[in-house]
Scaffold this motif. Structure first.
Motif, PDB file in Angstrom:
ATOM      1  N   LEU A 125      -5.864   4.584   3.891  1.00 29.81           N
ATOM      2  CA  LEU A 125      -5.027   4.098   2.792  1.00 29.81           C
ATOM      3  C   LEU A 125      -5.509   4.646   1.446  1.00 29.81           C
ATOM      4  CD1 LEU A 125      -4.562   0.352   3.854  1.00 29.81           C
ATOM      5  CD2 LEU A 125      -2.818   2.142   3.907  1.00 29.81           C
ATOM      6  N   LYS A 177       6.290   6.301  -0.734  1.00 25.67           N
ATOM      7  CA  LYS A 177       5.699   5.851   0.524  1.00 25.67           C
ATOM      8  C   LYS A 177       4.973   4.510   0.377  1.00 25.67           C
ATOM      9  CE  LYS A 177       5.279  10.579   2.252  1.00 25.67           C
ATOM     10  NZ  LYS A 177       5.914  11.209   1.067  1.00 25.67           N
ATOM     11  N   HIS A 226       0.835  -1.201   0.000  1.00 21.64           N
ATOM     12  CA  HIS A 226       0.000   0.000   0.000  1.00 21.64           C
ATOM     13  C   HIS A 226       0.871   1.253   0.000  1.00 21.64           C
ATOM     14  CE1 HIS A 226      -3.355  -2.596   1.219  1.00 21.64           C
ATOM     15  NE2 HIS A 226      -2.624  -3.025   2.236  1.00 21.64           N
ATOM     16  N   ASP A 227       0.257   2.352  -0.385  1.00 26.09           N
ATOM     17  CA  ASP A 227       0.852   3.677  -0.191  1.00 26.09           C
ATOM     18  C   ASP A 227       0.442   4.121   1.212  1.00 26.09           C
ATOM     19  OD1 ASP A 227       1.309   6.474  -0.035  1.00 26.09           O
ATOM     20  OD2 ASP A 227       1.180   6.659  -2.210  1.00 26.09           O
ATOM     21  N   THR A 230       1.026   6.881   2.850  1.00 24.68           N
ATOM     22  CA  THR A 230       1.102   8.328   3.067  1.00 24.68           C
ATOM     23  C   THR A 230       0.245   8.762   4.254  1.00 24.68           C
ATOM     24  OG1 THR A 230       1.562   8.787   0.725  1.00 24.68           O
ATOM     25  CG2 THR A 230       0.630  10.584   2.039  1.00 24.68           C
ATOM     26  N   GLY A 231      -0.950   8.205   4.379  1.00 23.64           N
ATOM     27  CA  GLY A 231      -1.866   8.605   5.448  1.00 23.64           C
ATOM     28  C   GLY A 231      -1.407   8.207   6.836  1.00 23.64           C
ATOM     29  N   LYS A 236      -5.123   8.671   1.530  1.00 22.63           N
ATOM     30  CA  LYS A 236      -3.742   9.129   1.738  1.00 22.63           C
ATOM     31  C   LYS A 236      -3.704  10.443   2.528  1.00 22.63           C
ATOM     32  CE  LYS A 236      -2.167   7.031  -2.620  1.00 22.63           C
ATOM     33  NZ  LYS A 236      -3.485   6.560  -3.042  1.00 22.63           N
ATOM     34  N   ASP A 237      -4.586  10.535   3.522  1.00 25.73           N
ATOM     35  CA  ASP A 237      -4.735  11.767   4.296  1.00 25.73           C
ATOM     36  C   ASP A 237      -4.411  11.488   5.763  1.00 25.73           C
ATOM     37  OD1 ASP A 237      -5.480  14.101   5.586  1.00 25.73           O
ATOM     38  OD2 ASP A 237      -7.425  14.260   4.579  1.00 25.73           O
ATOM     39  N   ARG A 238      -3.307  12.050   6.244  1.00 26.58           N
ATOM     40  CA  ARG A 238      -2.882  11.844   7.632  1.00 26.58           C
ATOM     41  C   ARG A 238      -3.941  12.336   8.627  1.00 26.58           C
ATOM     42  NH1 ARG A 238      -2.435  10.621  11.896  1.00 26.58           N
ATOM     43  NH2 ARG A 238      -0.773  10.900  13.434  1.00 26.58           N
TER      44      ARG A 238
END
Length: 249
Positions: free
Chosen positions: A223, A167, A152-153, A155-156, A226-228
């Motif tokens: 996921l 990432k 997975h990416d 980023t989040g 992709k938002d923290r």
């Protein structure tokens, strides 16, 4: 020059992390200071498989370093162990090819994260398990953690400001159980690499799910988006352990 690979463990409580930093006590610096003494005052650079943050512990961190001559590995391990600080232990030392690199050779890492869910907390474990004194339902957490397995990416689940561009990581194992003896929750993650504070952010999100403040589907949402900001808070580092590093042949 002769290259050595060492497996080390440390109590991260009084370290500002693994990597050398100005005006801070770090694992890398303490190892290099001891190696310098053993190398007739000549500096030795230590390379680690990865960085751990302040307060994070390790059972199986891997490092490598070069010395100008071949040494008996058990005598070298004993010297490093006895002349270094008490919160840093040298588990093993072996001579390796000069092509070996602790960080860049392909490997997988396993992290454990301990959560003390008791009320009151165990004061003897305050540096070794993250306290979370709120209600937790294990079933939704155990269901949600499965969504982390795969490529997975992430980023989040990455701390903002990280300089790493790619990432995408692969997690091969993600599981959770309650230790019957201690009552602590034990999170286990194995993967081909982890981003800055990724494990702590994943645990923080899973705790929110267990507390009913996020749905089971939140892992998938983070996921996908992709938002923290959609993930949970960063869990404290005192519950995190670098358990094992396995290198491919």
């Amino acid at each position: 020059m002769t290259r050595y690979k060492a497996i080390i463990s440390y109590d991260g409580t009084l370290f500002a992390g693994f990597q050398r930093q100005p005006q801070e006590r770090t694992v890398q610096e303490e190892l290099e200071k001891t190696l310098c003494k053993l190398n007739s005052g000549q500096p030795v650079t230590v390379h680690g498989a990865g960085r751990t943050d302040a307060g994070v512990h390790a059972y199986g961190q891997v490092v490598h370093f070069d010395l100008p001559q071949s040494r008996d590995v058990e005598k070298l391990r004993f010297a490093l162990d006895t002349q270094g600080p008490e919160d840093l232990d040298i588990v093993s030392v072996e001579q390796v090819s000069d092509r070996f690199h602790a960080r860049y050779q392909k490997h997988s890492k396993t992290y454990e994260f301990l959560v003390d869910n008791g009320r009151p907390k165990n004061p003897m474990m305050r540096h070794y398990a993250t306290h979370y004194p709120y209600h937790l339902d294990l079933k939704p957490m155990q269901e949600a953690i499965k969504d982390l397995v795969g490529t997975h990416d992430f980023t989040g689940f990455t701390a903002s400001g990280t300089a790493v561009e790619n990432k995408v990581r692969t997690i091969s194992q993600a599981k959770l159980h309650r230790d019957e003896k201690t009552g602590f929750l034990v999170f286990t993650f194995t993967g081909n690499g982890f981003l800055y504070k990724q494990v702590r952010n994943m645990v923080g999100t899973l705790l929110k799910i267990g507390n009913g403040r996020m749905p089971i589907s939140q892992i998938k949402t983070v996921l996908e988006k992709k938002d923290r900001n959609l993930a949970g808070p960063t869990a404290a580092g005192n519950g995190l352990y670098l358990k094992e590093i396995i290198y491919e042949d």
